[in-house]
Design a protein around this motif. Structure first.
Motif, short mmCIF file in Angstrom:
data_model
loop_
_atom_site.label_atom_id
_atom_site.label_comp_id
_atom_site.label_asym_id
_atom_site.label_seq_id
_atom_site.Cartn_x
_atom_site.Cartn_y
_atom_site.Cartn_z
N ALA A 509 43.55 33.12 2.44
CA ALA A 509 43.80 33.31 1.00
C ALA A 509 42.97 32.32 0.18
N GLY A 510 42.85 31.10 0.67
CA GLY A 510 42.05 30.10 -0.05
C GLY A 510 40.59 30.49 -0.12
N ALA A 515 36.03 32.61 -3.40
CA ALA A 515 35.00 33.64 -3.54
C ALA A 515 35.16 34.39 -4.85
N ALA A 516 36.42 34.69 -5.20
CA ALA A 516 36.68 35.42 -6.45
C ALA A 516 36.32 34.58 -7.66
N SER A 517 36.50 33.25 -7.56
CA SER A 517 36.24 32.38 -8.70
C SER A 517 34.76 32.34 -9.08
N GLU A 525 27.45 32.67 -7.65
CA GLU A 525 27.92 33.83 -6.92
C GLU A 525 27.21 34.01 -5.59
N ASP A 526 25.88 33.80 -5.58
CA ASP A 526 25.11 34.07 -4.36
C ASP A 526 25.56 33.18 -3.21
N PHE A 527 25.85 31.91 -3.48
CA PHE A 527 26.26 30.98 -2.43
C PHE A 527 27.57 31.44 -1.79
N LEU A 531 28.32 32.57 2.07
CA LEU A 531 29.36 31.95 2.89
C LEU A 531 30.30 33.01 3.47
N GLN A 532 30.58 34.05 2.69
CA GLN A 532 31.40 35.15 3.20
C GLN A 532 30.67 35.90 4.31
#
Length: 772
Positions: A509-510, A515-517, A525-527, A531-532
């Motif tokens: 969840a964290g 990622a959403a933030s 956003e790209d970083f 990471l995802q």
């Protein structure tokens, strides 16, 4: 008569001597540093040796009635500092005796410079005839008057001077000339001049902006004298310094004023004139030099560190204005918005060394373009012969960090910088970065903590400390620092490191929250997308990883970060090769040329080596060696790893072990100088493969276990998951079936929902089945 007056102002006891008029305490001729209040308490006690001096008497003589302080604590502090200077003890006093609830008594004999006694010490009773008593009383009055006069003189002299522990808040210039070129420009010029001083220290721009926000004002609010003083008070700084410029006829009049933040009293001021506009910067430099002297800087330091302002920066007001606007833009928004200002500064003055330096770091930190960063940092280094000592050390250290790559030279420069400018955070931060790149993680953490102590309002320095804690598996310390950063309102760029902490803690969840933030935020956003991608691949979701990487590359390209986008591409290619998808890996690197950034070329070469493209990998390795002969990371991390992998392709495991041996002292390093540090621990992984090829299962197991033991370094890299599989293979080679099964089971569990067509997963399942 002069000798008589001096004799009256000199008091001696034990090995100590007090010069009341000069305001000095000396021990065997050596001056002892003692603050103003403790010194005045001492002078009062010395006038009445052997007598009880009440706390109320000390208050009346040292703390005026209109002074609003906590008197009891202030007096206790003064007495403690006094005892510390005299090496005295409250329990076993040699000089100052405490009489509880009454006051203090000076118990040692006190003499004047001529050796005559000054009063009676405790335990000594001397009867004096009436006439003698009158003489003693007269002498006491003279001494007390001399003491008070000397003390007042000392207070005036010392009240106008700062110490090496004080901080200054630099306010804005009041510009009544009507010429906008002076707006912000003169403040930046004054900042450069004052920052040359190892003695003075300016409150950082981050500190000013953070304090303004706490005051409910915009971060870019104009620092009028009133606002600057309030910032000064809130940050416990000592002085606020502001300036003004006015046009009187054809001449420009510049005034600098320093005031005490606590009292508002004037500490120092200076006034200079410039005959015309072209001489304003020269006049400003002279005014700044005078101010440094008046604020307490010694002549020897001032002479040594006083490069003329036009030489330290630029003779062009317009170029300095552009540079100033670039720094302001970077502080208030980001590096990308600062880029055109720094470019403009270098166009206006092609010899402006610090503008090239700033431009280099804008490309490096803001856009991720290492080739343009290196080009501008190299230019700054070429022009650094005329800049100030501080800027010269900064430029040289950064040149070796980011251009030559010689980390030993960078270390020496940063150590010298930290010694010369002990209150400058940048040298400690650079020492932290290069220490972590070399695998000296504890040293790196220590340097980053010192950098944060010196620059507590820097969001970037908080990130370095969090990152350092995580690298050492000290995740709770990392979390605590992140929470502190958030409480200070400095967490605007923490999403990537918070994502990695969440991964370390298995907090799905964290990770999703971080990622959403960052979604939709250019440059951030790209970083998070990449990471995802790494996390998806870590769990065997290779199809998802490809999609996340594709999105990350698109986001980076839209943000103008071409080289960053290419780094995501190379990591994706390496991921395919590691998972034995050699066809996709080869396809990903077809037609790729050389990059100025060695990280990308290393990634492509490593992907080619894992895709069994021996010749192409070898050519890239040789090219890296030619292009970066001094680079510590290339020579002692990347090349040993590549050479070892190439030797394995040639079925020569011993040669591979010999090659990767050069990386051993640095193998735990995080070599990419980036928060996206994807090349971590590859020397360890390849050494483990070499031991497997040499049929040395025990040694191989130790290498793969090393990767698993350093979760905070490897994080969600693919080799973090593959280390479980390789550990199973190593134990199987040793005949330890139980441990082998457990390791295989760990891998299969990680990849329980993995894409079924991944070649290395098929191999792992077949090997695991044979152990059942």
């Amino acid at each position: 008569m002069a000798l008589e007056v001096r004799s009256r102002s000199i008091l001696r006891f034990g090995v100590f001597e007090v010069d009341v008029r000069a305001g000095e305490l000396r021990k065997q001729g050596v001056r002892i540093k003692l603050q103003e209040q403790p010194f005045h308490v001492l002078t009062v006690l010395l006038q009445r040796p052997g007598e009880v001096v009440t706390r109320e008497e000390l208050r009346s003589q040292n703390w005026p009635a209109d002074t609003f302080v906590d008197f009891d604590n202030s007096l206790n502090t003064a007495i403690n500092k006094l005892r510390e200077a005299l090496e005295d003890s409250a329990d076993n006093p040699r000089f100052i005796e405490t009489l509880p609830r009454r006051g203090y008594r000076f118990i040692a004999p006190v003499t004047g410079a001529d050796g005559t006694a000054r009063g009676t010490a405790i335990g000594v009773s001397v009867a004096a005839p009436p006439r003698s008593r009158k003489i003693v009383a007269t002498v006491a009055v003279v001494l007390l008057t001399a003491g008070l006069a000397g003390g007042l003189l000392w207070r005036v002299r010392q009240g106008r001077r700062l110490t090496e522990k004080d901080t200054i808040v630099l306010g804005d210039f009041a510009n009544s000339t009507g010429d906008a070129v002076f707006d912000g420009t003169l403040r930046e010029g004054l900042s450069v001049e004052l920052e040359q001083s190892p003695f003075l220290s300016l409150l950082s721009e981050e500190g000013i902006h953070q304090t303004l926000r706490m005051m409910g004002r915009p971060a870019n609010a104009r620092l009028t004298p009133e606002i600057a003083r309030e910032v000064c008070q809130r940050t416990s700084s000592a002085a606020a310094l502001d300036g003004s410029i006015a046009l009187i006829g054809t001449r420009y009049n510049l005034i600098l004023k320093a005031v005490s933040c606590a009292s508002g009293d004037s500490l120092a001021s200076t006034e200079v004139q410039a005959s015309d506009k072209s001489h304003v910067l020269d006049a400003l430099g002279k005014a700044a030099s005078e101010m440094r002297s008046k604020l307490g800087e010694s002549l020897s330091i001032l002479q040594k560190y006083n490069t003329p302002l036009e030489q330290a920066t630029t003779p062009s007001l317009q170029a300095l204005q552009a540079y100033s606007l670039g720094l302001q833009s970077w502080n208030e928004t980001d590096a990308v918005t600062a880029l055109p200002f720094f470019q403009r500064a270098t166009q206006l003055d092609t010899n402006f060394a610090m503008a090239y330096w700033a431009l280099g770091w804008t490309y490096a930190a803001g856009i991720g373009e290492s080739s343009l960063a290196a080009e501008n940092l190299r230019k700054a280094h070429e022009l650094s012969g005329s800049v100030s000592e501080r800027e010269k050390l900064i430029i040289e250290g950064d040149y070796h960090l980011a251009v030559s790559g010689d980390l030993e030279k960078a270390r020496r420069t940063c150590v010298l910088g930290a010694k010369t400018y002990p209150r400058e955070a940048i040298f400690h931060v650079n020492l932290g970065e290069l220490s972590i790149a070399l695998g000296q993680l504890e040293t790196g953490l220590r340097e980053h903590l010192e950098g944060l102590r010196l620059a507590p309002y820097s969001s970037l320095h908080h990130r370095y400390v969090i990152f350092s804690y995580l690298s050492l598996n000290r995740v709770e310390d990392a979390v605590a620092t992140a929470e502190e950063t958030h409480a200070k309102g400095l967490d605007s760029n923490l999403a990537p490191i918070l994502y990695e902490i969440a991964f370390y803690r298995n907090d799905t969840a964290g990770m999703a929250r971080q990622a959403a933030s960052a979604a939709g935020k250019p440059g951030e956003e790209d970083f998070l997308l990449e990471l995802q991608a790494d996390t998806a691949a870590y769990f065997g979701h290779l199809g998802q990883a490809r999609e996340f990487s594709r999105q990350a590359m698109g986001s980076a390209e839209r943000a103008g970060k071409k080289e960053t986008a290419t780094s995501y591409h190379v990591v994706s290619a390496l991921r395919e090769a590691l998972f034995s998808n050699t066809g996709k890996a080869r396809q990903a690197v077809i037609g790729r040329g050389h990059w100025a950034g060695y990280d990308i070329d290393y990634g492509f070469a490593l992907a080619l080596a894992y895709a069994s493209e021996l010749d192409r990998a070898r050519v890239l390795a040789e090219d890296l060696n030619k292009r970066f002969p001094e680079d510590t990371v290339v020579q002692f991390n990347y090349l040993p790893t590549l050479r070892a992998k190439i030797a394995l392709l040639r079925s020569n495991p011993q040669q591979a072990l010999d090659a990767v041996g050069a990386a051993a002292p640095y193998e735990l390093g995080l070599p990419a100088f980036s928060f996206y540090n994807w090349p971590n621990l590859y020397p360890v992984y390849v050494r483990g493969e070499a031991y497997l090829a040499a049929h040395k299962g025990s040694e191989a197991a130790a290498e793969f276990q090393k990767i698993l033991d350093h979760r905070g370094i490897v994080l969600n890299e693919p080799i973090g998951a593959l280390a479980h599989l390789q550990l199973g293979r190593a134990y199987a080679m040793e005949g330890d079936t139980a441990k082998s099964r457990a390791a295989y089971q760990d891998f299969v569990t990680l990849w329980k929902d993995a894409d079924p067509d991944i070649p290395i997963l098929k191999q792992a399942k077949a090997e695991y089945a044979k152990l059942q």
